[in-house]
Design a protein around this motif. Sequence first.
Motif, mmCIF file in Angstrom:
data_model
loop_
_atom_site.group_PDB
_atom_site.id
_atom_site.type_symbol
_atom_site.label_atom_id
_atom_site.label_comp_id
_atom_site.label_asym_id
_atom_site.label_seq_id
_atom_site.Cartn_x
_atom_site.Cartn_y
_atom_site.Cartn_z
ATOM 1 N N TYR A 58 0.856 -1.186 0.000
ATOM 2 C CA TYR A 58 0.000 0.000 0.000
ATOM 3 C C TYR A 58 0.889 1.233 0.000
ATOM 4 C CZ TYR A 58 1.073 0.359 4.989
ATOM 5 O OH TYR A 58 1.726 0.473 6.188
ATOM 6 N N SER A 59 0.274 2.365 -0.287
ATOM 7 C CA SER A 59 0.991 3.634 -0.283
ATOM 8 C C SER A 59 0.275 4.586 0.663
ATOM 9 C CB SER A 59 1.027 4.219 -1.690
ATOM 10 O OG SER A 59 1.726 5.447 -1.690
ATOM 11 N N ASN B 245 0.942 8.606 2.282
ATOM 12 C CA ASN B 245 1.771 9.820 2.225
ATOM 13 C C ASN B 245 2.919 9.663 1.224
ATOM 14 O OD1 ASN B 245 0.225 11.246 4.050
ATOM 15 N ND2 ASN B 245 1.516 10.740 5.800
ATOM 16 N N LYS B 246 2.600 9.084 0.082
ATOM 17 C CA LYS B 246 3.560 8.878 -1.016
ATOM 18 C C LYS B 246 4.711 7.949 -0.633
ATOM 19 C CE LYS B 246 2.398 13.332 -3.014
ATOM 20 N NZ LYS B 246 2.845 14.662 -3.373
ATOM 21 N N ILE B 247 4.508 7.146 0.407
ATOM 22 C CA ILE B 247 5.528 6.178 0.819
ATOM 23 C C ILE B 247 4.942 4.782 0.648
ATOM 24 C CG2 ILE B 247 6.918 5.315 2.749
ATOM 25 C CD1 ILE B 247 6.893 8.198 3.858
ATOM 26 N N ASN B 248 5.646 3.952 -0.120
ATOM 27 C CA ASN B 248 5.197 2.587 -0.338
ATOM 28 C C ASN B 248 5.580 1.730 0.860
ATOM 29 O OD1 ASN B 248 4.125 3.157 -2.883
ATOM 30 N ND2 ASN B 248 6.120 2.866 -3.842
ATOM 31 N N ASN B 249 4.699 0.797 1.220
ATOM 32 C CA ASN B 249 4.931 -0.065 2.376
ATOM 33 C C ASN B 249 4.298 -1.419 2.101
ATOM 34 O OD1 ASN B 249 5.691 -0.856 4.942
ATOM 35 N ND2 ASN B 249 4.745 0.890 5.968
#
Length: 150
Positions: free
Chosen positions: A137-138, A140-144
């Motif tokens: 998932y993404s 705050n523009k951070i993929n995790n």
Amino acid sequence: MIDLKQELFKQCAVFVNKRSQTVEEIISSNQKALQSETKSSAGDKHETGRAMLQLEMEKASQQLAGISVMNQILAKIDASKTSDIAHLGSIVITEKANYFLSISAGKLTAFGKDYYAVSVSSPIGKILLGKKVNEEYSFNKINNKVILIK
């Protein structure tokens, strides 16, 4: 795993109780102040003071309502329940952070690790709700990526 959930749940309950005590102290203090407000020759000043105290009381009442909602949410959590899908009461371990889907209580530490207690209605809570292991998932523009759900 159940011990970890119970510890995080307990910390959330303590968080809610502390907030409740603080708000009740504010209400009590404001009630005393309202009762001791006496009419002076400066009538407008008196009315302004009473109005400010009344606003504080309304704000504290709203906070108490929020605390009541938090208690209702905590009452729905079953620490013994496990699932492959993230739900209310799940611990979600990701590549970048650990989450406890419960109430918005901020950062908690249990057994030497940090967890973020987040509401399922918060932006990150909505994203994590329903996720499965290995799902990406993404936020705050951070993929995790979800590593584990307890």
